[in-house]
Design a protein around this motif. Structure first.
Motif, mmCIF file in Angstrom:
data_model
loop_
_atom_site.group_PDB
_atom_site.id
_atom_site.type_symbol
_atom_site.label_atom_id
_atom_site.label_comp_id
_atom_site.label_asym_id
_atom_site.label_seq_id
_atom_site.Cartn_x
_atom_site.Cartn_y
_atom_site.Cartn_z
ATOM 1 N N GLY A 61 0.811 -1.207 0.000
ATOM 2 C CA GLY A 61 0.000 0.000 0.000
ATOM 3 C C GLY A 61 0.845 1.257 0.000
ATOM 4 O O GLY A 61 1.861 1.335 0.690
ATOM 5 N N THR A 62 0.405 2.241 -0.764
ATOM 6 C CA THR A 62 1.020 3.564 -0.767
ATOM 7 C C THR A 62 0.033 4.545 -0.172
ATOM 8 O O THR A 62 -1.094 4.674 -0.649
ATOM 9 C CB THR A 62 1.376 4.005 -2.201
ATOM 10 O OG1 THR A 62 2.280 3.072 -2.775
ATOM 11 C CG2 THR A 62 2.013 5.390 -2.187
ATOM 12 N N GLY A 63 0.447 5.236 0.891
ATOM 13 C CA GLY A 63 -0.439 6.139 1.588
ATOM 14 C C GLY A 63 -1.347 5.381 2.525
ATOM 15 O O GLY A 63 -2.437 4.944 2.135
ATOM 16 N N PHE A 64 -0.938 5.209 3.792
ATOM 17 C CA PHE A 64 -1.672 4.380 4.760
ATOM 18 C C PHE A 64 -2.072 5.220 5.959
ATOM 19 O O PHE A 64 -1.270 5.997 6.495
ATOM 20 C CB PHE A 64 -0.801 3.219 5.220
ATOM 21 C CG PHE A 64 -1.373 2.444 6.382
ATOM 22 C CD1 PHE A 64 -2.300 1.441 6.171
ATOM 23 C CD2 PHE A 64 -0.988 2.727 7.683
ATOM 24 C CE1 PHE A 64 -2.835 0.724 7.238
ATOM 25 C CE2 PHE A 64 -1.504 2.014 8.762
ATOM 26 C CZ PHE A 64 -2.431 1.013 8.533
ATOM 27 N N VAL A 65 -3.334 5.069 6.396
ATOM 28 C CA VAL A 65 -3.795 5.681 7.645
ATOM 29 C C VAL A 65 -4.625 4.669 8.414
ATOM 30 O O VAL A 65 -5.172 3.720 7.842
ATOM 31 C CB VAL A 65 -4.634 6.960 7.399
ATOM 32 C CG1 VAL A 65 -3.847 8.000 6.627
ATOM 33 C CG2 VAL A 65 -5.938 6.641 6.683
ATOM 34 N N GLN A 66 -4.722 4.888 9.728
ATOM 35 C CA GLN A 66 -5.559 4.023 10.561
ATOM 36 C C GLN A 66 -6.077 4.828 11.742
ATOM 37 O O GLN A 66 -5.330 5.564 12.386
ATOM 38 C CB GLN A 66 -4.769 2.809 11.044
ATOM 39 C CG GLN A 66 -5.626 1.685 11.590
ATOM 40 C CD GLN A 66 -4.821 0.411 11.762
ATOM 41 O OE1 GLN A 66 -3.920 0.353 12.584
ATOM 42 N NE2 GLN A 66 -5.139 -0.606 10.976
ATOM 43 N N TYR A 67 -7.387 4.693 12.005
ATOM 44 C CA TYR A 67 -8.026 5.446 13.075
ATOM 45 C C TYR A 67 -9.284 4.707 13.487
ATOM 46 O O TYR A 67 -9.660 3.696 12.879
ATOM 47 C CB TYR A 67 -8.354 6.873 12.614
ATOM 48 C CG TYR A 67 -9.190 6.951 11.355
ATOM 49 C CD1 TYR A 67 -10.574 7.089 11.408
ATOM 50 C CD2 TYR A 67 -8.586 6.889 10.106
ATOM 51 C CE1 TYR A 67 -11.341 7.162 10.256
ATOM 52 C CE2 TYR A 67 -9.350 6.963 8.945
ATOM 53 C CZ TYR A 67 -10.720 7.097 9.025
ATOM 54 O OH TYR A 67 -11.467 7.159 7.875
ATOM 55 N N VAL A 89 -14.839 0.007 15.312
ATOM 56 C CA VAL A 89 -13.967 -0.600 14.312
ATOM 57 C C VAL A 89 -12.664 0.186 14.228
ATOM 58 O O VAL A 89 -12.582 1.348 14.641
ATOM 59 C CB VAL A 89 -14.631 -0.612 12.911
ATOM 60 C CG1 VAL A 89 -15.841 -1.519 12.906
ATOM 61 C CG2 VAL A 89 -14.993 0.799 12.454
ATOM 62 N N ALA A 90 -11.664 -0.462 13.677
ATOM 63 C CA ALA A 90 -10.454 0.221 13.230
ATOM 64 C C ALA A 90 -10.600 0.443 11.737
ATOM 65 O O ALA A 90 -10.880 -0.492 10.987
ATOM 66 C CB ALA A 90 -9.219 -0.621 13.526
ATOM 67 N N VAL A 91 -10.474 1.683 11.321
ATOM 68 C CA VAL A 91 -10.597 2.023 9.907
ATOM 69 C C VAL A 91 -9.197 2.105 9.305
ATOM 70 O O VAL A 91 -8.367 2.885 9.773
ATOM 71 C CB VAL A 91 -11.327 3.356 9.698
ATOM 72 C CG1 VAL A 91 -11.467 3.661 8.204
ATOM 73 C CG2 VAL A 91 -12.695 3.334 10.372
ATOM 74 N N SER A 92 -8.937 1.288 8.307
ATOM 75 C CA SER A 92 -7.677 1.342 7.577
ATOM 76 C C SER A 92 -7.930 1.983 6.224
ATOM 77 O O SER A 92 -8.801 1.531 5.465
ATOM 78 C CB SER A 92 -7.089 -0.063 7.383
ATOM 79 O OG SER A 92 -6.639 -0.599 8.604
ATOM 80 N N GLY A 93 -7.197 3.040 5.914
ATOM 81 C CA GLY A 93 -7.313 3.707 4.635
ATOM 82 C C GLY A 93 -6.009 3.596 3.861
ATOM 83 O O GLY A 93 -4.932 3.840 4.413
#
Length: 212
Positions: A61-67, A89-93
């Motif tokens: 993955g290129t450009g990863f976020v999690q919140y 939930v944990a949101v993975s983007g």
């Protein structure tokens, strides 16, 4: 859930403690609705109430976020965090993702039937602006230029919709590689999702096929 560059941490999180981190008490009553209305939380539709499994030999993955976020079933009250139809939930983007040997399966509750999708066995499956609301994630992960503890409203690396609520915990990285990926999720959305070599089948029997 992986939280550090080149390492993974396994464990369980108590829901009450998770809620205080994801949605601070000062605005827990109204923030979920406001976040969904403004696109700050991933869910743009009511989830089915049924989770599904996804596995892959490798995710790049290129450009990863999690919140943190909330997945709400149809008929649920998102203003009430105690509603059993609301699921933390944990949101993975991920802005751009490649998945090798992808599998997705969902089992029909109470019946010996599952629907299974395979793709990416030659060329990888590809997705853009990927958002996943998940309850479980396992694998071996490596992050590049990771930031842990950033305010979820300040996320920049996962796409325009990959942001959480102000004051809540988040992390982001320039890129992520996860091998032996296994996740359980409530929903997935993407700008585009290219399933190379798509193979969809229905499995029946005493033990219908699942990804893991």
């Amino acid at each position: 859930m992986s939280v550090a560059q080149g390492s993974a941490v396994k464990g369980r999180t108590r829901w009450k403690r998770f809620a205080t981190v994801v949605v601070p008490a000062s605005f827990i009553a109204g923030a979920i609705v406001f976040g969904q209305a403004t696109g700050a939380i991933a869910a743009s539709f009511a989830v089915s109430g049924q989770q599904f499994k996804v596995s892959a030999d490798k995710l790049e993955g290129t450009g990863f976020v999690q919140y943190g976020g909330v997945a709400t079933e149809k008929g649920g009250n998102p203003q009430n965090p105690a509603d059993p139809k609301n699921h933390f939930v944990a949101v993975s983007g991920i802005k751009e993702a490649k998945l090798y040997n992808l599998c997705q399966s969902v089992k029909v509750p109470g019946l010996p039937v599952s629907m299974v999708i395979h793709a990416g066995q030659g060329a990888p499956a590809e997705a853009t602006d990927l958002l996943i609301e998940l309850s479980s994630l396992k694998g071996d992960a490596t992050f590049n230029n990771i930031q842990i503890g950033i305010d979820a409203s300040d996320l920049t690396k996962g796409g325009v919709n990959a942001k959480g609520l102000q004051g809540s915990f988040a992390q982001q990285a320039d890129s992520v590689t996860i091998t032996n990926l296994k996740q359980v999720a409530w929903s997935t959305t993407a700008g585009t999702f290219k399933l190379t070599g798509l193979d969809l089948s229905i499995s029946t029997g005493a033990k219908p096929e699942e990804c893991f």
